[in-house]
Design an enzyme around this catalytic site. Structure first.
Site, PDB file in Angstrom:
ATOM      1  N   TYR A  45      13.863  64.233  -0.950  1.00 18.53           N
ATOM      2  CA  TYR A  45      12.428  64.442  -1.169  1.00 18.53           C
ATOM      3  C   TYR A  45      11.833  64.976   0.129  1.00 18.53           C
ATOM      4  O   TYR A  45      12.441  64.840   1.196  1.00 18.53           O
ATOM      5  CB  TYR A  45      11.712  63.139  -1.576  1.00 18.53           C
ATOM      6  CG  TYR A  45      11.756  62.059  -0.521  1.00 18.53           C
ATOM      7  CD1 TYR A  45      10.794  61.977   0.490  1.00 18.53           C
ATOM      8  CD2 TYR A  45      12.774  61.112  -0.523  1.00 18.53           C
ATOM      9  CE1 TYR A  45      10.853  61.000   1.469  1.00 18.53           C
ATOM     10  CE2 TYR A  45      12.836  60.128   0.453  1.00 18.53           C
ATOM     11  CZ  TYR A  45      11.876  60.074   1.448  1.00 18.53           C
ATOM     12  OH  TYR A  45      11.937  59.111   2.419  1.00 18.53           O
ATOM     13  N   ASP A 246       5.386  49.402   4.626  1.00 14.86           N
ATOM     14  CA  ASP A 246       6.107  50.557   4.086  1.00 14.86           C
ATOM     15  C   ASP A 246       5.294  51.845   4.188  1.00 14.86           C
ATOM     16  O   ASP A 246       5.623  52.853   3.565  1.00 14.86           O
ATOM     17  CB  ASP A 246       6.569  50.334   2.646  1.00 14.86           C
ATOM     18  CG  ASP A 246       7.573  51.390   2.205  1.00 14.86           C
ATOM     19  OD1 ASP A 246       8.395  51.805   3.039  1.00 14.86           O
ATOM     20  OD2 ASP A 246       7.511  51.827   1.044  1.00 14.86           O
TER      21      ASP A 246
HETATM   22  C1  0GY Z   1      11.377  52.718   1.593  1.00 14.94           C
HETATM   23  C2  0GY Z   1      11.735  53.119   0.259  1.00 14.94           C
HETATM   24  C3  0GY Z   1      12.143  54.330  -0.179  1.00 14.94           C
HETATM   25  C4  0GY Z   1      12.590  55.402   0.639  1.00 14.94           C
HETATM   26  C5  0GY Z   1      13.429  55.247   1.667  1.00 14.94           C
HETATM   27  O1  0GY Z   1      14.797  56.003   3.337  1.00 14.94           O
HETATM   28  C6  0GY Z   1      14.065  56.336   2.416  1.00 14.94           C
HETATM   29  O2  0GY Z   1      13.864  57.509   2.107  1.00 14.94           O
HETATM   30  O3  0GY Z   1      13.758  54.049   2.038  1.00 14.94           O
HETATM   31  C7  0GY Z   1      12.251  54.535  -1.630  1.00 14.94           C
HETATM   32  O4  0GY Z   1      12.200  55.703  -2.065  1.00 14.94           O
HETATM   33  O5  0GY Z   1      12.372  53.545  -2.382  1.00 14.94           O
HETATM   34  O6  0GY Z   1      11.688  51.614   2.006  1.00 14.94           O
HETATM   35  O7  0GY Z   1      10.775  53.503   2.326  1.00 14.94           O
END
Ligand code: 0GY
Length: 291
Positions: A45, A246
């Site tokens: 993403y 987060d």
């Molecule tokens: C979070 C959760 C997400 C993303 C990531 O490393 C990441 O891209 O952890 C998610 O998409 O659930 O903890 O940031």
């Protein structure tokens, strides 16, 4: 390069809950700015820019004292944006990196000097390509002498298959977001029961009780269906829990949470001042600022 997920809340509510003095936002991210710190070509993403300046302004607005900046998958193993945030924090931020097996000891040492205290293994299939277990085991062996821990991110249905690997890790292990339980299932059912057993049987395993906005099916602003799960973990393992905003909430597609209201969620999952102090101050300080 347009972001393909929502932009973080532009003006969060000022929380009514007053965080204990010295509180740590123990799960947050910095993204880019892409012009300075490009995103990884293999990312799944593309986030919007979320700079250290914006993160530290939010810290002050919400009433936190410190941050733990966690490397997210959109930056791959390029930890420069996260490390840049640490070195410009005046000692008020620590970090969790993502590294490959061929990281050198000198690189690990330099990250340690900058404030990195852990490495993250991500098992969420929509976020990463598969890495063989022996590679991860090798990385864990390399970072253990630095006193670092391993942060693991996985989904509840994958825990049975990952159990042996997780319980073989030689360091403290921190689970992101309670192992992503399906909160439409009972809190005292077998799936969440397995997660609770992981912590009960392994005193080196901790849990973040963050991210109601990701786990909830009942939705904002109160995320009622996640409360019993987080509260259960906080009350069962009060000395091994962490919490973070987060921010800037990567990959949120349904809604963007109000960070002030996320802070107001805290006294519902840590219901006494003592539990709040452990969750927000004592535990993160022990893990990230022991020195
Ligand atoms: C979070 C959760 C997400 C993303 C990531 O490393 C990441 O891209 O952890 C998610 O998409 O659930 O903890 O940031």
């Amino acid at each position: 390069m347009d972001p393909d997920w929502l932009v973080f809340h532009p003006n969060p509510t000022r929380p009514s809950f007053r965080l204990p003095a010295g509180s740590v936002d123990a799960h947050c991210h910095v993204f880019g700015p892409a012009a300075e710190f490009p995103f990884a070509p293999e990312r799944k993403y593309t986030p919007c820019d979320a700079s250290r300046h914006q993160l530290y302004a939010l810290r002050d607005f919400l009433g936190f004292e410190r941050n733990v900046v966690v490397q997210a998958t959109c930056h791959g193993n390029d930890n420069r944006a996260m490390v840049d945030a640490l070195v410009h924090s005046g000692g008020r931020a620590r970090g969790v990196a993502s590294v490959s097996r061929d990281v050198t000891d000198a690189e690990l040492r330099a990250m340690h000097e900058a404030g990195v205290r852990g490495t993250r293994f991500n098992f969420v299939r929509r976020l990463v390509d598969f890495t063989p277990r022996e590679v991860l085991a090798d990385i864990a062996r390399r970072i253990a002498p630095l006193g670092w821990h391993v942060v693991i991110y996985f989904e509840a249905q994958d825990l049975p298959e990952l159990w042996d690997f997780f319980t073989s890790l030689p360091t403290v292990v921190v689970v992101d977001h309670m192992g992503r339980p399906d909160v439409s299932k009972p809190v005292d059912g077998p799936e969440f029961g397995l997660f609770l057993r992981l912590l009960a049987e392994h005193p080196n395993i901790w849990s973040k009780v963050s991210c109601p906005e990701r786990l909830s099916k009942s939705g904002p602003p109160t995320y009622d269906d996640v409360v019993p799960f987080a509260r259960k973990v906080v009350e069962s393992f009060p000395d091994r829990v962490l919490w973070g905003t987060d921010w800037p909430h990567p990959n949120m597609k349904s809604h963007m949470p109000d960070d002030g209201l996320l802070v107001d969620y805290l006294p519902r999952i840590a219901v006494t001042p003592e539990l709040q102090r452990k969750l927000l101050v004592d535990n993160p300080m022990r893990l990230y600022w022991a020195d």
